[in-house]
Design a protein around this motif. Structure first.
Motif, PDB file in Angstrom:
ATOM      1  N   HIS A   1       0.830  -1.210   0.000  1.00  0.00           N
ATOM      2  CA  HIS A   1       0.000   0.000   0.000  1.00  0.00           C
ATOM      3  C   HIS A   1       0.866   1.263   0.000  1.00  0.00           C
ATOM      4  CE1 HIS A   1      -3.701  -2.247   0.568  1.00  0.00           C
ATOM      5  NE2 HIS A   1      -3.120  -2.913   1.571  1.00  0.00           N
TER       6      HIS A   1
ATOM      7  N   TRP B   1       0.864   3.971  -1.951  1.00  0.00           N
ATOM      8  CA  TRP B   1       0.137   5.230  -2.124  1.00  0.00           C
ATOM      9  C   TRP B   1      -0.599   5.610  -0.851  1.00  0.00           C
ATOM     10  CZ3 TRP B   1       1.372   8.263  -5.976  1.00  0.00           C
ATOM     11  CH2 TRP B   1       1.884   7.706  -7.150  1.00  0.00           C
ATOM     12  N   THR B   2      -1.218   4.648  -0.210  1.00  0.00           N
ATOM     13  CA  THR B   2      -1.918   4.918   1.042  1.00  0.00           C
ATOM     14  C   THR B   2      -0.945   5.386   2.113  1.00  0.00           C
ATOM     15  OG1 THR B   2      -3.594   3.241   0.553  1.00  0.00           O
ATOM     16  CG2 THR B   2      -3.372   3.920   2.849  1.00  0.00           C
ATOM     17  N   PHE B   3       0.174   4.672   2.233  1.00  0.00           N
ATOM     18  CA  PHE B   3       1.152   5.027   3.259  1.00  0.00           C
ATOM     19  C   PHE B   3       1.663   6.450   3.070  1.00  0.00           C
ATOM     20  CE2 PHE B   3       5.589   5.505   4.539  1.00  0.00           C
ATOM     21  CZ  PHE B   3       5.480   5.266   5.904  1.00  0.00           C
TER      22      PHE B   3
ATOM     23  N   ALA C   1       0.551   8.955   1.189  1.00  0.00           N
ATOM     24  CA  ALA C   1      -0.481   9.997   1.191  1.00  0.00           C
ATOM     25  C   ALA C   1      -0.889  10.352   2.623  1.00  0.00           C
ATOM     26  CB  ALA C   1      -1.700   9.542   0.385  1.00  0.00           C
ATOM     27  N   LEU C   2      -1.175   9.334   3.439  1.00  0.00           N
ATOM     28  CA  LEU C   2      -1.590   9.593   4.815  1.00  0.00           C
ATOM     29  C   LEU C   2      -0.448  10.160   5.650  1.00  0.00           C
ATOM     30  CD1 LEU C   2      -3.820   6.457   5.575  1.00  0.00           C
ATOM     31  CD2 LEU C   2      -4.560   8.790   5.018  1.00  0.00           C
TER      32      LEU C   2
ATOM     33  N   THR D   1       0.673   5.538  10.653  1.00  0.00           N
ATOM     34  CA  THR D   1       0.203   4.991   9.372  1.00  0.00           C
ATOM     35  C   THR D   1       0.805   3.614   9.124  1.00  0.00           C
ATOM     36  OG1 THR D   1      -0.008   7.230   8.469  1.00  0.00           O
ATOM     37  CG2 THR D   1       0.036   5.410   6.897  1.00  0.00           C
TER      38      THR D   1
ATOM     39  N   LEU E   1      -1.205  -0.071   8.853  1.00  0.00           N
ATOM     40  CA  LEU E   1      -1.135  -0.919   7.668  1.00  0.00           C
ATOM     41  C   LEU E   1      -0.549  -2.297   7.956  1.00  0.00           C
ATOM     42  CD1 LEU E   1       0.046   1.723   5.025  1.00  0.00           C
ATOM     43  CD2 LEU E   1      -2.239   0.700   5.234  1.00  0.00           C
TER      44      LEU E   1
ATOM     45  N   CYS F   1       7.786  -0.903   0.909  1.00  0.00           N
ATOM     46  CA  CYS F   1       6.646  -0.783  -0.004  1.00  0.00           C
ATOM     47  C   CYS F   1       7.077  -0.186  -1.340  1.00  0.00           C
ATOM     48  CB  CYS F   1       5.510   0.018   0.625  1.00  0.00           C
ATOM     49  SG  CYS F   1       5.760   1.795   0.768  1.00  0.00           S
TER      50      CYS F   1
END
Length: 290
Positions: free
Chosen positions: A12, A14-16, A18-19, A62, A66, A157
């Motif tokens: 993840h 992009w999630t990591f 971005a947040l 974050t 995850l 990641c």
């Protein structure tokens, strides 16, 4: 499960990022605004310190979010945080030696350009503050929290789909941008660099590239030990504040770290440009350059 299969579960990015960025920048934006208020007082300075700490914590929180639901990632994280073996301890020592040696050699070379021997004196105090806290506090705490974020999730990641070289380059660019709000927090380290002029600001940004490449070299050589990354990051901050180093000397240090990075990459291109972790053979860096 192989190392490559485990790394593929860090899926993840992009999630990591971005947040992590949104959380850090939101907290630091508050610190920027508050730190420039007139008559801020002890209560305001305490709030600035809290906001700076919150900004540091968001990437860690974050990463924890995850990984907590995956037992494989939880076990992987635990393995990389406890009971370092002798090889990992040697690599941690090497990393600390690189940062201490680079600043001392840079200071010695600066003498040839007319800079003062006063640089070798110990600093009486840190050159910056974090709200109400002296600079030594974030110098110790920030590397620990950051590497529990970047090397618990953030590096792997990226590594799952990139070579180690490009993982390091992409992260170094991101890390430069991530630090940007700190350059506007009054009296903070990055703000003092920005106030010292564009050349020192540029040097800070450029210095992150060899720094990340060397740190990731040590990290993967040490079987992805987060503790090795923490020691390297911690030693960089402490040794660069330990002496009365002239800001121009840190430009020389960046040049030395670039030279070392080029030597490391040329010595073992397969390690940096291999497709998988299995392309990175566990060769001791002591033997490689011995």
């Amino acid at each position: 499960m192989t190392e490559d299969q485990i790394i593929q579960r860090y899926n993840h990015p992009w999630t990591f990022y971005a947040l992590a960025t949104l959380g850090s920048w939101t907290a630091w934006g508050g610190a920027v605004w508050l730190s420039h208020l007139d008559g801020i007082g002890p209560a305001g300075l305490t709030t600035v310190a809290v906001l700076l700490l919150l900004g540091l914590l968001f990437p860690f929180l974050t990463a924890w979010r995850l990984t907590r639901g995956d037992p494989v990632l939880r076990n992987d994280l635990g393995r990389r945080l406890v009971r370092p073996d002798w090889r990992q301890l040697r690599l941690a020592t090497l990393g600390a030696g690189i940062m201490l040696g680079s600043i001392l050699l840079a200071q010695a070379l600066s003498l040839l350009l007319g800079y003062s021997t006063e640089q070798f004196r110990f600093a009486a105090h840190a050159s910056f503050s974090a709200g109400i806290l002296p600079g030594w506090f974030p110098l110790v705490l920030a590397p620990i929290i950051e590497e529990l974020s970047w090397h618990s999730y953030g590096t792997d990641c990226l590594r799952r789909s990139m070579t180690l070289f490009w993982t390091s380059i992409v992260f170094a660019f991101y890390w430069t941008v991530w630090h940007a709000p700190l350059g506007m927090v009054a009296h903070y380290y990055q703000a003092q660099i920005a106030e010292s002029g564009w050349i020192h600001t540029l040097n800070f940004a450029l210095s992150l590239f060899p720094f990340v490449l060397i740190m990731n070299w040590l990290y993967y050589r040490a079987n992805r030990s987060i503790l090795v990354a923490i020691v390297f990051h911690l030693s960089a901050g402490l040794f660069n504040e330990l002496f009365q180093t002239h800001p121009d000397t840190k430009i020389i240090q960046t040049g030395l770290l670039f030279a070392l990075t080029v030597a490391i990459v040329i010595a073992d291109p397969r390690f940096f440009f291999g497709k998988t972790v299995h392309d990175m053979p566990p060769v001791s860096p002591f033997r490689q350059f011995g």
